[in-house]
Design an enzyme around this catalytic site. Structure first.
Site, PDB file in Angstrom:
ATOM      1  N   LEU A  18      11.883  -0.845  -5.032  1.00 24.34           N
ATOM      2  CA  LEU A  18      12.200  -2.261  -5.255  1.00 24.34           C
ATOM      3  C   LEU A  18      11.298  -2.918  -6.289  1.00 24.34           C
ATOM      4  O   LEU A  18      11.624  -3.981  -6.806  1.00 24.34           O
ATOM      5  CB  LEU A  18      12.116  -3.028  -3.929  1.00 24.34           C
ATOM      6  CG  LEU A  18      13.105  -2.588  -2.847  1.00 24.34           C
ATOM      7  CD1 LEU A  18      12.806  -3.300  -1.549  1.00 24.34           C
ATOM      8  CD2 LEU A  18      14.541  -2.827  -3.283  1.00 24.34           C
ATOM      9  N   GLY A  19      10.182  -2.302  -6.570  1.00 28.43           N
ATOM     10  CA  GLY A  19       9.267  -2.860  -7.546  1.00 28.43           C
ATOM     11  C   GLY A  19       8.004  -2.024  -7.612  1.00 28.43           C
ATOM     12  O   GLY A  19       7.677  -1.287  -6.681  1.00 28.43           O
ATOM     13  N   GLU A  20       7.293  -2.126  -8.740  1.00 24.79           N
ATOM     14  CA  GLU A  20       6.108  -1.297  -8.898  1.00 24.79           C
ATOM     15  C   GLU A  20       5.122  -1.933  -9.866  1.00 24.79           C
ATOM     16  O   GLU A  20       5.504  -2.500 -10.894  1.00 24.79           O
ATOM     17  CB  GLU A  20       6.511   0.092  -9.404  1.00 24.79           C
ATOM     18  CG  GLU A  20       5.390   1.109  -9.382  1.00 24.79           C
ATOM     19  CD  GLU A  20       5.892   2.527  -9.548  1.00 24.79           C
ATOM     20  OE1 GLU A  20       5.031   3.419  -9.666  1.00 24.79           O
ATOM     21  OE2 GLU A  20       7.118   2.737  -9.537  1.00 24.79           O
ATOM     22  N   SER A  22       0.636  -1.431 -11.158  1.00 30.51           N
ATOM     23  CA  SER A  22      -0.295  -0.356 -11.503  1.00 30.51           C
ATOM     24  C   SER A  22      -0.941   0.278 -10.277  1.00 30.51           C
ATOM     25  O   SER A  22      -1.345   1.437 -10.313  1.00 30.51           O
ATOM     26  CB  SER A  22      -1.384  -0.889 -12.436  1.00 30.51           C
ATOM     27  OG  SER A  22      -2.109  -1.933 -11.804  1.00 30.51           O
ATOM     28  N   LYS A  25       3.381  -0.666  -4.997  1.00 23.71           N
ATOM     29  CA  LYS A  25       4.826  -0.566  -5.156  1.00 23.71           C
ATOM     30  C   LYS A  25       5.489  -0.978  -3.852  1.00 23.71           C
ATOM     31  O   LYS A  25       4.840  -1.011  -2.792  1.00 23.71           O
ATOM     32  CB  LYS A  25       5.247   0.858  -5.542  1.00 23.71           C
ATOM     33  CG  LYS A  25       4.791   1.929  -4.572  1.00 23.71           C
ATOM     34  CD  LYS A  25       5.091   3.322  -5.118  1.00 23.71           C
ATOM     35  CE  LYS A  25       4.505   4.409  -4.228  1.00 23.71           C
ATOM     36  NZ  LYS A  25       4.743   5.776  -4.783  1.00 23.71           N
ATOM     37  N   VAL A  26       6.764  -1.299  -3.926  1.00 24.82           N
ATOM     38  CA  VAL A  26       7.509  -1.673  -2.729  1.00 24.82           C
ATOM     39  C   VAL A  26       8.773  -0.834  -2.651  1.00 24.82           C
ATOM     40  O   VAL A  26       9.514  -0.694  -3.627  1.00 24.82           O
ATOM     41  CB  VAL A  26       7.858  -3.170  -2.722  1.00 24.82           C
ATOM     42  CG1 VAL A  26       8.791  -3.507  -1.564  1.00 24.82           C
ATOM     43  CG2 VAL A  26       6.598  -4.001  -2.616  1.00 24.82           C
ATOM     44  N   LYS A  41       5.494  -2.380   1.459  1.00 25.64           N
ATOM     45  CA  LYS A  41       4.570  -2.522   0.337  1.00 25.64           C
ATOM     46  C   LYS A  41       3.497  -1.449   0.468  1.00 25.64           C
ATOM     47  O   LYS A  41       2.824  -1.359   1.502  1.00 25.64           O
ATOM     48  CB  LYS A  41       3.955  -3.920   0.357  1.00 25.64           C
ATOM     49  CG  LYS A  41       2.957  -4.197  -0.751  1.00 25.64           C
ATOM     50  CD  LYS A  41       2.445  -5.628  -0.610  1.00 25.64           C
ATOM     51  CE  LYS A  41       1.378  -5.959  -1.640  1.00 25.64           C
ATOM     52  NZ  LYS A  41       0.877  -7.339  -1.471  1.00 25.64           N
ATOM     53  N   ASP A 136      -0.681 -19.703  -4.082  1.00 28.21           N
ATOM     54  CA  ASP A 136       0.240 -19.161  -5.091  1.00 28.21           C
ATOM     55  C   ASP A 136       1.665 -19.581  -4.758  1.00 28.21           C
ATOM     56  O   ASP A 136       2.606 -18.779  -4.839  1.00 28.21           O
ATOM     57  CB  ASP A 136       0.119 -17.637  -5.161  1.00 28.21           C
ATOM     58  CG  ASP A 136       0.757 -17.049  -6.421  1.00 28.21           C
ATOM     59  OD1 ASP A 136       0.946 -17.817  -7.399  1.00 28.21           O
ATOM     60  OD2 ASP A 136       1.066 -15.849  -6.434  1.00 28.21           O
TER      61      ASP A 136
END
Length: 372
Positions: A18-20, A22, A25-26, A41, A136
């Site tokens: 789903l995302g990455e 450095s 990642k997920v 995650k 945030d």
């Protein structure tokens, strides 16, 4: 042992990426115990920077484990393996995040914005009552469930507020978040009140909800800061916003930290109250009721929080101490603040109108363009 094998042993069948970043990642995964999909995650300690490992990750883990609120993304499990990988299992979001929603559909009608903003404010009050600050708050970190309810996510910059011997909350010197949502005191690099910082970000979010654009253009931080400190807020005439809505935004985007609204004042504001049931009052016990999470929400969410990516920046803010401050300061180092105007896909609508004086009460809201 690879991630799929680790998750399998814990009862999760790993799905797509789903995302990455450095060092994080997920992945999506199906929980055999919960019987629905989750997000996992995965943080690799061997690749993560020291500051993150020593400060931000421990805070995030501690805070995620204690939060339980219907408008906050639920964390189901946190575990670590011997090879230095941390796994955080959490909800996913079906309807994406608020930023994507607004970019696709445009500005929200005030009634819809009011409902979502009340949910967000309720989540922030719950956190603030626990002396937890998010730091945030932005549209990308607000996920939407199947019914388009708000779910606050990404506590990567969150922290517990420290107090001095007199019980006063200590000022923070970690300058983090996104510049477009950052309060003027943070942009100036001076120690700030963390809860008051969150309130400014709420003001930016509500503006984006009802205007479909940014209140300030962060492509020029120096110019943006000057406009903010003059308390100038431009409202597009085409949106036909109510006076009460503009008044609330104006009071949250208050550069004077001593005059900026507190979270209880936001929840009791006449614009927010229009949607609340008469039986529900804004007392300290409300947070306890709001803190009871729905046990079915895990099935409703199918979207990963934004916390997975590295928070890199084109605008670095260096902290500066004010020698006149008599409040105890928390000793922290600066963290980079990211620019958001390009990421958002829409910029501030600049209205060239004559500035006018600030209005003093909710019944007399600011005009289309105002400053104090």
């Amino acid at each position: 042992m690879d991630d799929a094998a680790v998750l399998k042993r814990r009862g999760y069948i790993m799905g797509i990426n789903l995302g990455e970043g450095s060092y994080a990642k997920v992945k999506s995964a199906y929980s055999e115990r919960l019987k629905f999909n989750v997000a996992v995650k995965i943080i690799d300690r061997r690749k993560a920077p020291t500051d993150f490992l020593e400060k931000f990750l421990p805070r995030e883990i501690e805070i995620l484990a204690m939060l339980n609120h219907r408008s906050i993304v639920k964390t189901y499990e946190i575990f670590e393996t011997s090879d230095g990988k941390v796994y955080i299992v959490m909800e996913l979001g079906v309807q994406g995040d608020l930023l994507e929603f607004i970019k696709t559909r445009g500005a929200l009608h005030e009634d819809d914005a009011r409902k979502k903003f009340q949910q967000l404010s309720s989540a922030v009050k719950y956190c603030h009552d626990l002396d937890v600050v998010h730091r945030d708050l932005k549209c990308e970190n607000l996920l939407l469930d199947k019914d388009f309810n708000i779910k606050l996510s990404d506590f990567g910059f969150s922290k517990r507020c420290l107090r001095d011997d007199n019980g006063r909350i200590m000022l923070s010197k970690t300058f983090c978040g996104s510049a477009a949502y950052a309060a003027p005191e943070v942009l100036q690099g001076i120690p700030y009140q963390p809860k008051v910082y969150d309130i400014w970000s709420l003001g930016v979010i509500l503006y984006i909800m009802v205007c479909g654009s940014m209140p300030y253009d962060d492509s020029n931080i120096k110019k943006m800061l000057r406009i903010q400190k003059e308390h100038r807020v431009n409202f597009p005439r085409s949106k036909h916003l109510t006076g009460e809505c503009k008044d609330l935004i104006y009071r949250m985007l208050q550069p004077d930290v001593n005059r900026r609204l507190h979270i209880d004042e936001i929840l009791s504001h006449c614009w927010v109250q229009q949607l609340k049931p008469k039986s529900q009052t804004m007392t300290s016990t409300t947070a306890t009721k709001d803190g009871e999470s729905s046990r079915n929400t895990g099935q409703d969410l199918l979207r990963v929080p934004e916390a997975i990516t590295d928070k890199k920046s084109t605008a670095r803010l260096e902290p500066k101490e004010d020698p006149k401050l008599d409040t105890v300061l928390e000793k922290e180092e600066a963290v980079q603040v990211t620019r958001q105007s390009e990421t958002l896909g829409f910029t501030a609508e600049v209205q060239h109108q004559s500035p006018q004086t600030e209005q003093g009460n909710a019944s007399s809201p600011p005009p289309e363009s105002v400053h104090s």
